[in-house]
Design a protein around this motif. Structure first.
Motif, PDB file in Angstrom:
ATOM      1  N   SER A  35       0.840  -1.206   0.000  1.00  0.00           N
ATOM      2  CA  SER A  35       0.000   0.000   0.000  1.00  0.00           C
ATOM      3  C   SER A  35       0.874   1.254   0.000  1.00  0.00           C
ATOM      4  O   SER A  35       0.566   2.243  -0.674  1.00  0.00           O
ATOM      5  N   ALA A  36       1.963   1.209   0.757  1.00  0.00           N
ATOM      6  CA  ALA A  36       2.856   2.365   0.801  1.00  0.00           C
ATOM      7  C   ALA A  36       3.537   2.562  -0.554  1.00  0.00           C
ATOM      8  O   ALA A  36       3.653   3.690  -1.041  1.00  0.00           O
ATOM      9  N   LEU A  37       3.968   1.463  -1.161  1.00  0.00           N
ATOM     10  CA  LEU A  37       4.572   1.576  -2.494  1.00  0.00           C
ATOM     11  C   LEU A  37       3.603   2.228  -3.459  1.00  0.00           C
ATOM     12  O   LEU A  37       3.946   3.125  -4.229  1.00  0.00           O
ATOM     13  N   ARG A  38       2.366   1.736  -3.418  1.00  0.00           N
ATOM     14  CA  ARG A  38       1.340   2.252  -4.328  1.00  0.00           C
ATOM     15  C   ARG A  38       1.116   3.755  -4.073  1.00  0.00           C
ATOM     16  O   ARG A  38       1.021   4.546  -5.006  1.00  0.00           O
ATOM     17  N   TYR A  39       1.055   4.113  -2.795  1.00  0.00           N
ATOM     18  CA  TYR A  39       0.803   5.517  -2.458  1.00  0.00           C
ATOM     19  C   TYR A  39       1.989   6.396  -2.879  1.00  0.00           C
ATOM     20  O   TYR A  39       1.808   7.476  -3.433  1.00  0.00           O
ATOM     21  N   LEU A  40       3.199   5.918  -2.637  1.00  0.00           N
ATOM     22  CA  LEU A  40       4.376   6.708  -3.004  1.00  0.00           C
ATOM     23  C   LEU A  40       4.474   6.871  -4.517  1.00  0.00           C
ATOM     24  O   LEU A  40       4.836   7.927  -5.018  1.00  0.00           O
ATOM     25  N   ALA A  41       4.159   5.803  -5.230  1.00  0.00           N
ATOM     26  CA  ALA A  41       4.343   5.838  -6.684  1.00  0.00           C
ATOM     27  C   ALA A  41       3.186   6.521  -7.397  1.00  0.00           C
ATOM     28  O   ALA A  41       3.382   7.184  -8.419  1.00  0.00           O
ATOM     29  N   GLU A  42       1.973   6.355  -6.874  1.00  0.00           N
ATOM     30  CA  GLU A  42       0.803   6.809  -7.620  1.00  0.00           C
ATOM     31  C   GLU A  42       0.015   7.894  -6.905  1.00  0.00           C
ATOM     32  O   GLU A  42      -0.920   8.467  -7.471  1.00  0.00           O
ATOM     33  N   GLY A  43       0.339   8.124  -5.645  1.00  0.00           N
ATOM     34  CA  GLY A  43      -0.370   9.171  -4.906  1.00  0.00           C
ATOM     35  C   GLY A  43      -1.754   8.778  -4.447  1.00  0.00           C
ATOM     36  O   GLY A  43      -2.534   9.624  -4.012  1.00  0.00           O
ATOM     37  N   CYS A  45      -4.612   5.148  -3.388  1.00  0.00           N
ATOM     38  CA  CYS A  45      -4.856   3.728  -3.129  1.00  0.00           C
ATOM     39  C   CYS A  45      -6.349   3.460  -3.323  1.00  0.00           C
ATOM     40  O   CYS A  45      -7.168   4.371  -3.211  1.00  0.00           O
ATOM     41  N   LEU A  48      -8.588   4.678  -0.451  1.00  0.00           N
ATOM     42  CA  LEU A  48      -8.737   6.129  -0.400  1.00  0.00           C
ATOM     43  C   LEU A  48      -9.723   6.603  -1.465  1.00  0.00           C
ATOM     44  O   LEU A  48     -10.571   7.462  -1.216  1.00  0.00           O
ATOM     45  N   ASP A  49      -9.615   6.015  -2.650  1.00  0.00           N
ATOM     46  CA  ASP A  49     -10.569   6.357  -3.712  1.00  0.00           C
ATOM     47  C   ASP A  49     -11.992   6.026  -3.272  1.00  0.00           C
ATOM     48  O   ASP A  49     -12.920   6.803  -3.492  1.00  0.00           O
TER      49      ASP A  49
END
Lengths: 58, 339
Positions: A35-43, A45, A48-49
């Motif tokens: 989840s952190a990778l996704r958030y860091l890379a794409e801003g 999750c 959150l959407d």
């Protein structure tokens, strides 16, 4: 690498459940791995959407 | 996005708290539980009735288990009994949820004991939604999953972001996205496909240097042509090596660290390794590789990459490389605002 980065504690964050549990690190950590990778890379999750859509739609 | 912290809480409210207690066994592995304690205490303290749902392990490989030990742990940390109820669906679960008392927290059955959790089965989400009337979404560790207990549940009940979730987003903010004013390094390992698809490919475009390890490194070595023998290549090896090849072809030499020396060892079949030794990998000789029966288990970081790590430390971390910001806004040609 962590030993090397000890002097930059506030500028290093360790991510992920197993990683954080197993490695010696007293600086910032996140419980999220993927989840952190996704958030860091794409801003964002999926959850959150969904929370934003939920707020908009109700 | 509604925040739990802003929500007036009251006795009798029926909340489902969706958590991410997918923790490793052993000491030190309970951070994903501890992070939810403050939200749970606040709900309970206000008299809310809390049906706590979490996942652990995987249904597909049989590693999902019952979670009575976590309920005991939670009770100890919160200073109030937390019952473990082994169901999360069906009439027993619904009756137990309906019978919760004001301020009571009960941990329901592991959501991954159901095959439908990971495929976001809408019928399973309906079962979960019957345990309460509102959803407090914690569990940042599963925030990227479209599962029945996450997005499935949020499609059925109003949702609030727990403080635990908001704290993680705030914490990670400075590391998110590309910031041309800061030198940045990402060290990425692990065995899940997302570590290659997202960690290697996507972070590679946002960070100045990526140092891969684990299956991510093994996929890159395989993509370069080195035999990797028993080395772990993740959930979807063929796809992961394909992605690694694409990244390898596009990466600048100083943006991706590939070691010239790795440690290899022989898997013993029970999760351990033996007969470890160091091995040179000459990038000019891709036929060089891991001997049959061995796997990559470690690597030596090259001096130029260690020097890059030192850049993070040298002048006070990433701030050392911060330069005066260029003008931003229409027509200025300055850097994009960091998200």
């Amino acid at each position: 690498m962590l030993t090397r980065l000890a002097g930059a504690r506030d500028d290093v964050v360790l991510l992920g459940g197993d990683t954080v549990a197993e490695l010696p690190w007293s600086g910032p950590t996140s419980t999220g791995g993927g989840s952190a990778l996704r958030y860091l890379a794409e801003g964002g999750c999926a959850v959150l959407d969904a929370l934003r859509d939920d707020d908009d739609g109700r | 996005m509604r925040l739990l912290a802003d929500e007036p809480l009251a006795a009798g409210q029926r909340w489902i708290f969706s958590a991410g207690f997918n923790v490793a066994d052993g000491p030190g592995g309970l951070g994903r539980v501890d992070t939810e304690l403050a939200d749970l205490a606040r709900l309970s303290g206000a008299g809310a009735r809390v049906a706590l749902l979490t996942h652990q392990g995987r249904h597909a490989d049989g590693s999902a288990r019952h979670l009575g030990d976590l309920a005991t742990y939670l009770g100890g940390r919160l200073g109030c009994p937390v019952r473990y109820l082994p169901w999360s669906t069906g009439p027993e679960a619904r009756a137990a949820a309906a019978a919760l008392r004001d301020g009571e927290i009960a941990l329901f059955g592991n959501t991954r004991l159901h095959a439908g959790e990971e495929r976001n089965d809408p019928d399973l989400a309906v079962e979960f939604a019957a345990l309460g009337e509102r959803v407090a979404m914690g569990g940042f560790s599963k925030a990227h999953r479209r599962h029945a207990s996450t997005t499935g549940l949020l499609g059925l009940l109003p949702g609030w972001a727990a403080d635990s979730l908001v704290r993680e987003l705030t914490l990670l903010g400075p590391w998110a996205g590309r910031d041309p004013t800061r030198f940045s390094v990402a060290v990425v390992g692990g065995r899940k496909q997302e570590k290659v698809e997202v960690g290697l490919r996507r972070l590679g475009s946002a960070y100045d240097l990526v140092i891969p390890g684990g299956a991510v490194l093994n996929c890159l070595l395989a993509a370069r042509g080195h035999p990797v023998a028993e080395s772990v290549l993740g959930d979807s090896p063929a796809r992961a090596v394909e992605v690694a090849a694409e990244v390898l072809a596009a990466a600048a030499p100083d943006a991706l660290h590939l070691p010239e020396e790795v440690a290899v060892a022989r898997p013993d079949g029970s999760g351990g390794y033996g007969e470890a030794r160091w091995l040179r990998l000459d990038p000019r000789r891709p036929d060089d590789g891991v001997p049959p029966g061995y796997a990559v288990v470690d690597f030596t970081v090259l001096p130029w990459a260690l020097a890059a790590l030192d850049r993070l430390v040298g002048g006070g971390g990433a701030r050392w490389s911060r330069v005066p910001p260029a003008p931003t806004g229409p027509g200025t040609g300055g850097p994009a605002t960091r998200c």
